[in-house]
Design an enzyme around this catalytic site. Structure first.
Site, PDB file in Angstrom:
ATOM      1  N   TRP A  71       0.853  -1.192   0.000  1.00  0.00           N
ATOM      2  CA  TRP A  71       0.000   0.000   0.000  1.00  0.00           C
ATOM      3  C   TRP A  71       0.883   1.234   0.000  1.00  0.00           C
ATOM      4  CZ3 TRP A  71      -4.999  -0.010  -0.955  1.00  0.00           C
ATOM      5  CH2 TRP A  71      -5.731   1.149  -0.718  1.00  0.00           C
ATOM      6  N   SER A 126       0.454  -1.835   5.748  1.00  0.00           N
ATOM      7  CA  SER A 126       1.237  -1.640   6.969  1.00  0.00           C
ATOM      8  C   SER A 126       0.729  -2.499   8.119  1.00  0.00           C
ATOM      9  CB  SER A 126       1.234  -0.163   7.369  1.00  0.00           C
ATOM     10  OG  SER A 126       1.977   0.584   6.433  1.00  0.00           O
ATOM     11  N   HIS A 168      -9.351   5.617  11.327  1.00  0.00           N
ATOM     12  CA  HIS A 168      -8.650   4.416  10.850  1.00  0.00           C
ATOM     13  C   HIS A 168      -7.135   4.587  10.979  1.00  0.00           C
ATOM     14  CE1 HIS A 168      -8.079   0.808   8.427  1.00  0.00           C
ATOM     15  NE2 HIS A 168      -7.241   1.487   7.643  1.00  0.00           N
TER      16      HIS A 168
END
Length: 164
Positions: free
Chosen positions: A31, A65, A97
């Protein structure tokens, strides 16, 4: 002191031991790949620069992550490593988040390090925006991947020194 124009990755005053005797794992989040790939390049190149051999650097990718902790755990469970570097990037969004992921990863990395009594390095950018991430992944503030490599080498050396 303002960090506006300072390279935060300047280790010029620090002595970095040779990495030749050590094996390293690098776990990289997919990501935010443009940023994490830059972090990886910095970490890998500095491990090599300070003497690590390519055959003693084991690199694996994980989706994001959050999965860095599990990746580090799997590497230490299955490979003989002196240190693991976790590289990721979490950028603040509109929800909480960000807070949950950052806390979980930081705690997870620490817990894996304690579980195996091995250095597990937190090389995760936790920034407010993309520009801050780029600035810390080879931009005006240096490359946190460089710092992660230096930390891994120094901690592997410390572990070896304490073993006697």
């Amino acid at each position: 002191m303002s960090t506006q124009h300072k390279n935060l990755s300047d280790f010029s005053g620090s002595e970095i031991p040779s990495a030749l005797a050590y094996s390293f794992g690098i776990v990289v989040a997919e990501w935010n790949a443009e940023i994490t790939n830059a972090l990886y390049q910095g970490a890998y190149e500095n491990l090599i620069k300070y003497g690590a051999t390519a055959e003693n650097i084991y690199t694996y990718q994980v989706p994001g992550s959050f999965e860095l902790t599990a990746g580090a755990d799997l590497l230490l469970k299955n490979l003989k490593l002196d240190a693991v570097i976790c590289l990721g990037c979490v950028i603040q969004g509109e929800t909480r988040h960000f807070d949950f992921i950052c806390n979980a990863v930081a705690n997870g990395v620490s817990n894996v390090s304690i579980k195996y009594s091995k250095p597990v390095i937190f090389g995760v950018l936790t920034t407010d925006n993309h520009q801050q991430a780029f600035d810390r992944a080879g931009g005006k503030h240096g490359n946190k991947g460089d710092e992660a490599a230096f930390t891994a080498i120094k901690m592997a050396h410390l572990a070896e020194t304490l073993k006697g």
